[in-house]
Design an enzyme around this catalytic site. Structure first.
Site, PDB file in Angstrom:
ATOM      1  N   LYS A   1      -1.811  36.782 -29.516  1.00  0.00           N
ATOM      2  CA  LYS A   1      -1.514  36.031 -30.749  1.00  0.00           C
ATOM      3  C   LYS A   1      -0.074  36.274 -31.202  1.00  0.00           C
ATOM      4  O   LYS A   1       0.628  35.341 -31.572  1.00  0.00           O
ATOM      5  CB  LYS A   1      -2.515  36.452 -31.839  1.00  0.00           C
ATOM      6  CG  LYS A   1      -2.403  35.650 -33.123  1.00  0.00           C
ATOM      7  CD  LYS A   1      -3.753  35.521 -33.817  1.00  0.00           C
ATOM      8  CE  LYS A   1      -4.154  36.777 -34.564  1.00  0.00           C
ATOM      9  NZ  LYS A   1      -3.413  36.970 -35.815  1.00  0.00           N
TER      10      LYS A   1
ATOM     11  N   ASP B   1      -4.769  46.586 -35.469  1.00  0.00           N
ATOM     12  CA  ASP B   1      -5.813  45.560 -35.562  1.00  0.00           C
ATOM     13  C   ASP B   1      -7.121  46.004 -34.907  1.00  0.00           C
ATOM     14  O   ASP B   1      -8.120  45.280 -34.963  1.00  0.00           O
ATOM     15  CB  ASP B   1      -5.325  44.262 -34.905  1.00  0.00           C
ATOM     16  CG  ASP B   1      -4.204  43.620 -35.705  1.00  0.00           C
ATOM     17  OD1 ASP B   1      -4.129  43.870 -36.924  1.00  0.00           O
ATOM     18  OD2 ASP B   1      -3.391  42.888 -35.118  1.00  0.00           O
TER      19      ASP B   1
ATOM     20  N   ARG C   1     -11.698  39.592 -37.368  1.00  0.00           N
ATOM     21  CA  ARG C   1     -11.964  40.837 -36.644  1.00  0.00           C
ATOM     22  C   ARG C   1     -13.187  41.583 -37.201  1.00  0.00           C
ATOM     23  O   ARG C   1     -13.872  42.280 -36.473  1.00  0.00           O
ATOM     24  CB  ARG C   1     -10.723  41.733 -36.629  1.00  0.00           C
ATOM     25  CG  ARG C   1      -9.554  41.078 -35.908  1.00  0.00           C
ATOM     26  CD  ARG C   1      -8.512  42.043 -35.420  1.00  0.00           C
ATOM     27  NE  ARG C   1      -7.250  41.350 -35.214  1.00  0.00           N
ATOM     28  CZ  ARG C   1      -6.950  40.610 -34.135  1.00  0.00           C
ATOM     29  NH1 ARG C   1      -7.827  40.469 -33.162  1.00  0.00           N
ATOM     30  NH2 ARG C   1      -5.784  40.003 -34.046  1.00  0.00           N
TER      31      ARG C   1
ATOM     32  N   ARG D   1       5.383  33.812 -31.764  1.00  0.00           N
ATOM     33  CA  ARG D   1       6.822  33.978 -31.531  1.00  0.00           C
ATOM     34  C   ARG D   1       7.361  32.968 -30.531  1.00  0.00           C
ATOM     35  O   ARG D   1       8.513  32.546 -30.619  1.00  0.00           O
ATOM     36  CB  ARG D   1       7.105  35.412 -31.078  1.00  0.00           C
ATOM     37  CG  ARG D   1       6.966  36.430 -32.232  1.00  0.00           C
ATOM     38  CD  ARG D   1       6.780  37.835 -31.702  1.00  0.00           C
ATOM     39  NE  ARG D   1       6.804  38.867 -32.726  1.00  0.00           N
ATOM     40  CZ  ARG D   1       5.765  39.209 -33.507  1.00  0.00           C
ATOM     41  NH1 ARG D   1       4.619  38.563 -33.405  1.00  0.00           N
ATOM     42  NH2 ARG D   1       5.883  40.185 -34.395  1.00  0.00           N
TER      43      ARG D   1
ATOM     44  N   ARG E   1      -9.751  45.717 -44.857  1.00  0.00           N
ATOM     45  CA  ARG E   1     -10.582  46.084 -43.695  1.00  0.00           C
ATOM     46  C   ARG E   1     -11.216  47.463 -43.830  1.00  0.00           C
ATOM     47  O   ARG E   1     -12.285  47.708 -43.266  1.00  0.00           O
ATOM     48  CB  ARG E   1      -9.762  46.020 -42.398  1.00  0.00           C
ATOM     49  CG  ARG E   1      -9.544  44.615 -41.956  1.00  0.00           C
ATOM     50  CD  ARG E   1      -8.887  44.497 -40.605  1.00  0.00           C
ATOM     51  NE  ARG E   1      -8.803  43.081 -40.250  1.00  0.00           N
ATOM     52  CZ  ARG E   1      -7.935  42.561 -39.406  1.00  0.00           C
ATOM     53  NH1 ARG E   1      -7.054  43.342 -38.810  1.00  0.00           N
ATOM     54  NH2 ARG E   1      -7.949  41.275 -39.147  1.00  0.00           N
TER      55      ARG E   1
ATOM     56  N   LYS F   1      -4.837  43.548 -44.743  1.00  0.00           N
ATOM     57  CA  LYS F   1      -4.980  42.614 -43.613  1.00  0.00           C
ATOM     58  C   LYS F   1      -5.729  41.368 -44.091  1.00  0.00           C
ATOM     59  O   LYS F   1      -5.774  41.106 -45.275  1.00  0.00           O
ATOM     60  CB  LYS F   1      -5.712  43.312 -42.460  1.00  0.00           C
ATOM     61  CG  LYS F   1      -4.914  44.465 -41.867  1.00  0.00           C
ATOM     62  CD  LYS F   1      -3.619  43.966 -41.260  1.00  0.00           C
ATOM     63  CE  LYS F   1      -2.757  45.095 -40.761  1.00  0.00           C
ATOM     64  NZ  LYS F   1      -1.422  44.634 -40.355  1.00  0.00           N
TER      65      LYS F   1
ATOM     66  N   GLY G   1      -1.406  35.390 -41.412  1.00  0.00           N
ATOM     67  CA  GLY G   1      -0.377  36.244 -41.995  1.00  0.00           C
ATOM     68  C   GLY G   1       0.874  36.271 -41.143  1.00  0.00           C
ATOM     69  O   GLY G   1       1.995  36.129 -41.658  1.00  0.00           O
TER      70      GLY G   1
HETATM   71  C1  S3P Z   1       1.543  41.369 -36.165  1.00  0.00           C
HETATM   72  C2  S3P Z   1       1.764  42.523 -36.854  1.00  0.00           C
HETATM   73  C3  S3P Z   1       0.707  43.302 -37.524  1.00  0.00           C
HETATM   74  C4  S3P Z   1      -0.682  42.876 -37.051  1.00  0.00           C
HETATM   75  C5  S3P Z   1      -0.817  41.389 -36.969  1.00  0.00           C
HETATM   76  C6  S3P Z   1       0.183  40.829 -35.989  1.00  0.00           C
HETATM   77  C7  S3P Z   1       2.679  40.678 -35.542  1.00  0.00           C
HETATM   78  O1  S3P Z   1       0.795  43.090 -38.906  1.00  0.00           O
HETATM   79  O2  S3P Z   1      -1.660  43.407 -37.926  1.00  0.00           O
HETATM   80  O3  S3P Z   1      -2.118  41.023 -36.558  1.00  0.00           O
HETATM   81  O4  S3P Z   1       2.458  39.808 -34.677  1.00  0.00           O
HETATM   82  O5  S3P Z   1       3.820  40.990 -35.905  1.00  0.00           O
HETATM   83  P1  S3P Z   1       1.766  43.993 -39.842  1.00  0.00           P
HETATM   84  O6  S3P Z   1       3.152  43.695 -39.502  1.00  0.00           O
HETATM   85  O7  S3P Z   1       1.431  43.570 -41.255  1.00  0.00           O
HETATM   86  O8  S3P Z   1       1.349  45.403 -39.552  1.00  0.00           O
END
Ligand code: S3P
Length: 452
Positions: free
Chosen positions: A27, A327, A402, A32, A358, A354, A100
């Site tokens: 993911k 995660d 999750r 990206r 969680r 999250k 997010g």
């Molecule tokens: C991610 C960073 C993490 C992770 C999210 C994916 C990313 O979050 O929990 O599922 O792709 O940069 P945080 O940056 O808030 O730790």
């Protein structure tokens, strides 16, 4: 704001799982790929893109900012990017749904560019903190035109003509904060520096390099890193092969560990050291996991993992490991319930922000399923007795994919079935989860939700 009707689901004790599967594309790398494809001039090709709801929201976002984004076939996508300086101001609100990562990284893109955009999402995203992203962006010259209380979405950002390069120490171990600053720094003259006290996933740094940016990384303190990005690069399009997501592979892996007699092979799982804390922990617990065929795919190290069920023992998971498995704590907590003895997971404060809180959601779910668990400060402590009763009321998933997958996996090995209130969110990161698990022999019943 999109919404999906809830679809309750239930998993029951299954016979030995067996088979060979490949988890969907990572993911983090999928988001990206689309974003960097937008920021490069010309055609980026992506193979193995995760076609989950979260990533599809980012694809729509990239389109809204001017890219031509085309799906050529399953997981095969083409992005015609417009370059860092060529972004279009989106006409409509960017709805990131549950995502997010997509929303925060795209805030970095907008916050460093002379355009204005409004971000929104579902009830889960609307509850998540965005100040951590907005603070550095404001230092770089962005203006937050409006935001819900506490700097949450819906919010509108206007970026500066040219971003101000900054030196920024992230206040939390977060790859999303780091990435937002680096993406905004692409439109800054000079050097943007991000300092992290604890190293987090490094996909943005690696991929920026693959797209032609100058990025250097050096150690900083005992666990940290200092990252320098030279601003105003000409990003060149790239060809990306997305490896299998270790955070998704964690679910069939856990199921193979806790369902008696199982043997499952997971193909091509990314084993980037900043993502493999769960693997380290499971090996400490005595899990029978063998790595084979180690190779490189799409600039990342991957391996096939052969996972066999067997006795596991409780362990102490140190807080400095948290960023490398952030995660994976919900599913580790489930595995810990099947182990013998106490597993203490330390330093989980970031779990509270999250897709759901969680820490609270896992704790409540464990108690509902008859597992002894407690929260002590930022630690989660699970006492395993080698078997899990299950059979309680449906576990509340709080719009969190999750949490949903974790408790379904629990049901596959528990004495009694485990139900969850909603499986719809699983589509955000692992759309074929139920099908893939059933293919291994898992007994999962699900009511498919309709789009509202
Ligand atoms: C991610 C960073 C993490 C992770 C999210 C994916 C990313 O979050 O929990 O599922 O792709 O940069 P945080 O940056 O808030 O730790």
């Amino acid at each position: 704001m999109s919404s999906v009707a809830p679809s309750p689901a239930r998993a029951r004790k299954s016979r030995a799982l067996s088979g060979t599967v490949r988890a969907p594309g990572d993911k983090s790398i999928s988001h990206r790929s689309l974003i960097l494809g937008l920021l490069a001039v010309g055609e980026t090709r992506i193979e193995g893109l995760l076609e989950g709801e979260d990533v599809l929201a980012t694809a729509r976002g990239a389109k809204a900012l001017g890219a031509r984004v085309e799906r050529l076939g399953e997981g095969s996508w083409r992005v015609h990017g417009v370059g860092v300086g060529g972004l279009r101001e989106p006409l409509e609100t960017l709805d990131f749904g549950n995502a997010g990562t997509g929303s925060r990284l795209m805030m970095g893109v907008v916050g460093g560019s002379p355009i204005e955009a409004t971000f929104d999402g579902d009830a889960s995203l609307r509850s998540r903190p965005m100040r951590r992203i907005l603070d550095p962006l404001e230092k770089m010259g962005a203006t937050v035109v409006s935001a819900a209380e506490g700097g949450r979405v819906p919010l509108t950002i206007r970026g500066p003509e040219r971003a101000i390069p900054i030196v920024y120490e992230t206040p939390a171990p977060s790859a999303q904060i780091k990435s937002a600053v680096l993406l905004a720094g692409l439109n800054a003259p000079g050097e943007t520096v991000v300092i992290e006290r604890e190293a987090t996933r490094d996909h943005t740094e690696r991929m920026l390099r693959a797209f032609g940016a100058e990025v250097s990384v050096e150690p900083h303190g005992p666990h940290g890193r200092l990252i320098r990005l030279k601003g105003e690069p000409e990003l060149k399009p790239a060809a990306i092969a997305v490896p299998a997501d270790p955070s998704s592979a964690a679910f069939p892996m856990a199921a193979a560990l806790v369902v008696e007699g199982s043997e499952v092979t997971l193909e091509g799982v990314m084993i980037n050291p900043l993502r493999s804390g769960l693997l380290t922990t499971l090996l400490e617990m005595g899990a029978d996991i063998r790595l084979s065929n180690q190779r490189e795919e799409g600039g990342e190290e991957v391996a096939d993992l052969v996972v066999r069920a067997g006795a596991l023992r409780g362990v102490d998971v140190p807080p400095e490991r948290a960023p490398t498995m952030i995660d994976e704590y919900p599913i580790l907590a489930i595995i810990a319930a099947f182990a013998e003895g106490e597993t203490r997971m330390r330093g989980l404060h970031e779990l509270r922000v999250k897709e759901s809180d969680r820490l609270a959601a896992v704790h409540a779910g464990l108690l509902a399923c008859g597992v002894e668990a407690r929260i002590e400060g930022d630690d989660l402590v699970v006492t395993g007795e080698g078997r899990v009763p299950g059979g309680g009321p449906a576990v509340a998933t709080h719009l969190d994919h999750r949490i949903a997958m974790s408790f379904l996996v629990m049901g596959l090995g528990a004495q009694n079935p485990v139900g969850i209130d909603d499986a719809a969110m699983i589509a955000t990161s692992f759309p074929d989860f139920v099908e893939l698990m059933r293919g291994l022999g898992a007994e999962i019943e699900i009511e498919i939700g309709e789009r509202a």
